[in-house]
Design a protein around this motif. Structure first.
Motif, mmCIF file in Angstrom:
data_model
loop_
_atom_site.group_PDB
_atom_site.id
_atom_site.type_symbol
_atom_site.label_atom_id
_atom_site.label_comp_id
_atom_site.label_asym_id
_atom_site.label_seq_id
_atom_site.Cartn_x
_atom_site.Cartn_y
_atom_site.Cartn_z
ATOM 1 N N GLY A 90 15.444 39.200 63.900
ATOM 2 C CA GLY A 90 16.590 38.392 64.273
ATOM 3 C C GLY A 90 17.751 38.622 63.324
ATOM 4 N N PRO A 91 18.973 38.281 63.767
ATOM 5 C CA PRO A 91 20.161 38.435 62.921
ATOM 6 C C PRO A 91 20.275 37.273 61.942
ATOM 7 C CG PRO A 91 20.789 37.552 65.056
ATOM 8 C CD PRO A 91 19.308 37.787 65.110
ATOM 9 N N ILE A 92 20.555 37.577 60.688
ATOM 10 C CA ILE A 92 20.603 36.535 59.669
ATOM 11 C C ILE A 92 21.615 36.919 58.599
ATOM 12 C CG2 ILE A 92 18.714 37.562 58.314
ATOM 13 C CD1 ILE A 92 17.705 34.672 57.823
ATOM 14 N N GLY A 93 22.363 35.940 58.104
ATOM 15 C CA GLY A 93 23.364 36.190 57.077
ATOM 16 C C GLY A 93 22.738 36.423 55.715
ATOM 17 N N ASP A 94 23.562 36.885 54.777
ATOM 18 C CA ASP A 94 23.049 37.208 53.448
ATOM 19 C C ASP A 94 22.493 35.990 52.725
ATOM 20 O OD1 ASP A 94 25.623 36.157 53.316
ATOM 21 O OD2 ASP A 94 26.370 37.595 51.847
ATOM 22 N N ALA A 95 23.195 34.869 52.791
ATOM 23 C CA ALA A 95 22.734 33.665 52.100
ATOM 24 C C ALA A 95 21.452 33.092 52.712
ATOM 25 C CB ALA A 95 23.839 32.617 52.081
ATOM 26 N N PRO A 96 21.354 32.922 54.038
ATOM 27 C CA PRO A 96 20.097 32.421 54.606
ATOM 28 C C PRO A 96 18.908 33.337 54.318
ATOM 29 C CG PRO A 96 21.860 32.244 56.211
ATOM 30 C CD PRO A 96 22.409 33.036 55.064
ATOM 31 N N LEU A 97 19.170 34.645 54.239
ATOM 32 C CA LEU A 97 18.079 35.564 53.927
ATOM 33 C C LEU A 97 17.547 35.314 52.524
ATOM 34 C CD1 LEU A 97 16.291 37.923 54.757
ATOM 35 C CD2 LEU A 97 18.066 39.487 53.928
ATOM 36 N N THR A 143 27.083 20.675 56.656
ATOM 37 C CA THR A 143 26.717 22.069 56.915
ATOM 38 C C THR A 143 25.205 22.163 57.015
ATOM 39 O OG1 THR A 143 27.171 24.363 56.280
ATOM 40 C CG2 THR A 143 26.483 22.863 54.519
ATOM 41 N N ASN A 144 24.707 23.329 57.401
ATOM 42 C CA ASN A 144 23.265 23.582 57.418
ATOM 43 C C ASN A 144 22.786 23.986 56.034
ATOM 44 O OD1 ASN A 144 23.578 23.811 60.462
ATOM 45 N ND2 ASN A 144 21.421 24.340 60.230
ATOM 46 N N ARG A 145 21.674 23.437 55.610
ATOM 47 C CA ARG A 145 21.101 23.832 54.326
ATOM 48 C C ARG A 145 20.730 25.318 54.353
ATOM 49 N NH1 ARG A 145 18.989 21.860 49.690
ATOM 50 N NH2 ARG A 145 17.281 23.029 48.741
ATOM 51 N N GLY A 146 21.181 26.058 53.336
ATOM 52 C CA GLY A 146 20.841 27.470 53.224
ATOM 53 C C GLY A 146 21.628 28.390 54.130
ATOM 54 N N SER A 147 22.597 27.851 54.862
ATOM 55 C CA SER A 147 23.379 28.658 55.786
ATOM 56 C C SER A 147 24.542 29.333 55.054
ATOM 57 C CB SER A 147 23.939 27.769 56.904
ATOM 58 O OG SER A 147 24.919 26.871 56.370
ATOM 59 N N ILE A 148 25.249 30.206 55.777
ATOM 60 C CA ILE A 148 26.454 30.795 55.186
ATOM 61 C C ILE A 148 27.549 29.738 55.049
ATOM 62 C CG2 ILE A 148 26.029 33.196 55.779
ATOM 63 C CD1 ILE A 148 27.670 32.841 58.288
ATOM 64 N N GLY A 149 27.441 28.655 55.819
ATOM 65 C CA GLY A 149 28.353 27.534 55.628
ATOM 66 C C GLY A 149 28.098 26.847 54.289
ATOM 67 N N HIS A 150 26.843 26.678 53.951
ATOM 68 C CA HIS A 150 26.453 26.131 52.655
ATOM 69 C C HIS A 150 26.968 27.043 51.533
ATOM 70 C CE1 HIS A 150 22.868 24.286 50.185
ATOM 71 N NE2 HIS A 150 24.054 23.984 49.672
ATOM 72 N N TYR A 151 26.813 28.341 51.754
ATOM 73 C CA TYR A 151 27.235 29.340 50.764
ATOM 74 C C TYR A 151 28.747 29.295 50.539
ATOM 75 C CZ TYR A 151 27.428 34.039 48.591
ATOM 76 O OH TYR A 151 27.624 35.098 47.742
ATOM 77 N N VAL A 152 29.535 29.279 51.616
ATOM 78 C CA VAL A 152 30.987 29.280 51.445
ATOM 79 C C VAL A 152 31.456 27.981 50.805
ATOM 80 C CG1 VAL A 152 31.729 28.323 53.697
ATOM 81 C CG2 VAL A 152 33.151 30.014 52.530
ATOM 82 N N THR A 153 30.759 26.876 51.075
ATOM 83 C CA THR A 153 31.100 25.604 50.425
ATOM 84 C C THR A 153 30.974 25.724 48.918
ATOM 85 O OG1 THR A 153 30.350 24.305 52.324
ATOM 86 C CG2 THR A 153 30.475 23.168 50.213
#
Length: 324
Positions: A90-97, A143-153
């Motif tokens: 599946g597709p996943i961003g750098d931070a969630p990975l 935001t979602n925990r561990g998401s790229i939204g969490h990361y950008v925050t």
């Protein structure tokens, strides 16, 4: 009274009939066995992701395997599905990975892409008095925990000189976070495309801080170790189809944007906006990709989101090609 007589059937005739039936039955079983032996790729996806791209580009024609799709609203539940072997890839961003790997998920990145990170952003209501990341001090961010939204925050507030504990992060799924922002129960929402474009087009929110200049813009196609071992040719073919579909999409912007809007159910203007500004391109997994991913892991260690140092080199499989 009329007598009725039947013609005797010889033992040889019975054997012939039985043999023919057996041949037919064996043939049917063989066809069924061949159908059952056809490989199945359990493909995870996120809204606006790979399935829409492949369908729009005709990239699912002539498959030598079947695809069992599962769609997820964000990376966190997709990562959980990978961990449980409910999906192969599946597709996943750098931070969630990073979060998935830190949790012990047996998964590797087999393909990498870069894109403009503008659409990964912290959003506020149009009438919000907040003007900069520094204004987030003491505010609530969904935001979602561990998401790229969490990361950008975290990247936005630390770049502004704030500490993670100086903001109130509330972990909500995208739909709940959007509602919370609209209703005023949170001050900001950190999200990604196509949610950012949707919020902008509908005028429900504006970008306070974008990820441009803060994030490396990396995302991956990840696959479980088990799937890589058992289905490597299938995964290679699937990745190559995604790469070709991406190239097609940028040669056919209007057609793809219209198809994307129809497939994932968003307004055409939002589909085109998020697509054009992402400028996503698939790239080889090289030293720079690995260095950037290591930087993300080190940042998460620095802010206390992962407890142990993580060496990311072993989390890539560089044996998959991405030639266009």
């Amino acid at each position: 009274m009329t007598a009725s007589f039947s013609r005797p059937v010889s033992r040889r005739g019975v054997l012939r009939a039985g043999g023919a039936a057996a041949v037919i039955a064996f043939g049917a079983i063989s066809v069924k066995a061949r159908a059952q032996a056809r490989p199945v790729l359990k493909a995870g996806d996120q809204k606006g992701g790979l399935r829409a791209l492949l369908e729009a580009a005709g990239g699912l024609e002539g498959l030598g395997y079947d695809i069992q799709w599962s769609e997820f609203p964000a990376a966190a539940p997709l990562a959980e599905a990978l961990n449980a072997a409910a999906v192969d890839s599946g597709p996943i961003g750098d931070a969630p990975l990073i979060f998935a790997l830190a949790a012990g998920t047996r998964v590797k990145a087999i393909g990498a892409n870069r894109s403009d990170s503008y659409g990964t952003a912290v959003l506020v209501r149009p009438d919000s008095p907040l003007k900069t990341a520094a204004d987030l001090k003491g505010k609530s961010i969904a935001t979602n925990r561990g998401s790229i939204g969490h990361y950008v925050t975290l990247k936005a507030i630390t770049a502004a000189g704030l500490k993670p504990e100086e903001v109130n992060i509330r972990f909500l799924a995208p739909a709940d976070a959007k509602l919370a922002l609209t209703q005023g129960s949170v001050d900001a929402w950190a999200t990604w495309e196509p949610y950012t474009a949707l919020a902008e087009v509908s005028r429900h929110a504006r970008v306070l801080v974008s990820g441009r200049g803060l994030l490396p813009g990396l995302s991956y196609l990840a696959a479980t170790d088990a799937a890589i071992a058992a289905k490597r040719p299938v995964l290679q073919d699937f990745l190559q189809r995604v790469v070709k579909a991406q190239l097609w999409s940028y040669r056919n912007v209007d057609a793809y944007s219209a198809a994307l809007a129809r497939i994932i159910g968003i307004p055409p203007e939002a589909a085109k906006l998020q697509f054009e500004r992402r400028q996503q391109r698939w790239i080889p997994i090289d030293a720079q990709v690995i260095a950037d991913q290591q930087g993300t892991a080190d940042f998460y260690r620095q802010v206390g989101l992962i407890r142990q140092p993580l060496d990311v080199k072993g989390t890539f499989d560089t044996g998959f090609g991405v030639a266009g």
